[in-house]
Scaffold this active site. Structure first.
Site: not given
Length: 307
Positions: A65, A109, A132
């Site tokens: 990322k 994460q 997300d």
């Protein structure tokens, strides 16, 4: 040019996620430049990743990322916490990022340590920075007719972009989704429903699964079971989207393993009209869609402040 207007080569049978993701990311570079020019700003998009512990797989995903963000001119900030961080400390960290005007997207994460309540942490991320798409309010708005989420989960969103890019009709088609996870299967089915598809979701307890999949016009698998979908599970002319990323032992490979999907690729590809390979299909799109969500949030930051 908006990505949805880019056209594909109709002659190919393989859905090339790597190609599409690179075109998408190229369009984002131009879009960022246009936003800076329009709003006369030197501020760049900002992405913050909150990470706990030292898992090697998480390190790898975060690094991917970071590399993608930096190539696009997105400011990347990693907020790494030790394994023994308290839930309160983590919530405070996210609260700081929610109020940071230079941060346009926040990722937590996963997975988190067992002493941290994942639902509490994800719920703390502002829905306007939840790139997300995991916050329950964003998922709820995705589910409700007439509502739109600020962001949607990146993997199913990437699948929808691939279907559009390859001009695959969705409205009225029978779409079968294998897997019902909150991250992929459930939001995938909701996105298809919003395109007026007829959607069937199968899980590990579903009966007559292969009969159901044989009726699919579009078959999407996200089970994590290598080679689950066999040739006799599909009909001629089906469009197959394989989201599975599975490691299987292979002594002929230097690393001792290879990556495969949920689909028995070669035999199924003989019957499919279009099919995603693994790797190189859906995988590259997940990170690309994350970057798109960050740029969407970045642009929204200026448009809402002008109101």
């Amino acid at each position: 040019m908006r990505f949805s207007k880019l056209m594909s080569d109709p002659s190919t049978k393989i859905i090339d996620g790597k190609l599409v993701s690179e075109k998408l990311k190229s369009s984002l570079i131009s879009r960022i430049s246009d936003i800076k020019h329009t709003y006369r700003t030197n501020q760049s998009p900002g992405l913050a990743v909150v990470m706990v512990g030292d898992r090697k797989d998480s390190d790898t995903y975060v690094r991917m990322k970071q590399l993608s963000a930096e190539k696009l001119g997105i400011n990347f900030k990693l907020h790494k916490h030790p394994c023994n961080v308290t839930e309160k400390e983590l919530l405070l960290s996210i609260d700081v990022l929610n109020n940071d005007r230079n941060v346009h997207g926040i990722i937590v994460q996963l997975p988190l340590p067992k002493h941290i309540d994942k639902k509490n942490i994800i719920s703390k991320v502002s829905i306007t920075k939840d790139v997300d798409g995991f916050n329950e309010l964003n998922i709820g708005n995705l589910a409700l007719e007439g509502y739109s989420p600020h962001f949607s989960p990146c993997t199913p969103k990437g699948v929808m972009e691939l279907l559009r890019y390859y001009n695959v009709p969705i409205t009225g088609k029978h779409c079968v989704v294998l897997g019902k996870s909150n991250i992929v299967g459930l939001p995938m089915s909701l996105m298809l429903l919003k395109e007026n598809a007829t959607v069937t979701i199968c899980n590990q307890l579903s009966e007559r699964e292969s009969e159901i999949t044989r009726d699919a016009d579009i078959l999407i698998s996200a089970t994590g079971v290598p080679g689950l979908v066999k040739e006799d599970w599909v009909k001629e002319g089906v469009v197959v989207i394989d989201i599975g990323i599975n490691s299987v032992t292979d002594s002929t490979r230097k690393k001792g393993y290879r990556i495969v999907g949920d689909v028995d690729y070669y035999p199924v590809s003989q019957k499919a009209r279009l099919i995603t390979p693994v790797p190189g299909g859906v995988g590259p799109m997940t990170v690309a869609m994350l970057m798109m969500s960050v740029v969407d949030s970045y642009e929204r930051h200026f448009t809402t402040s002008m109101d």
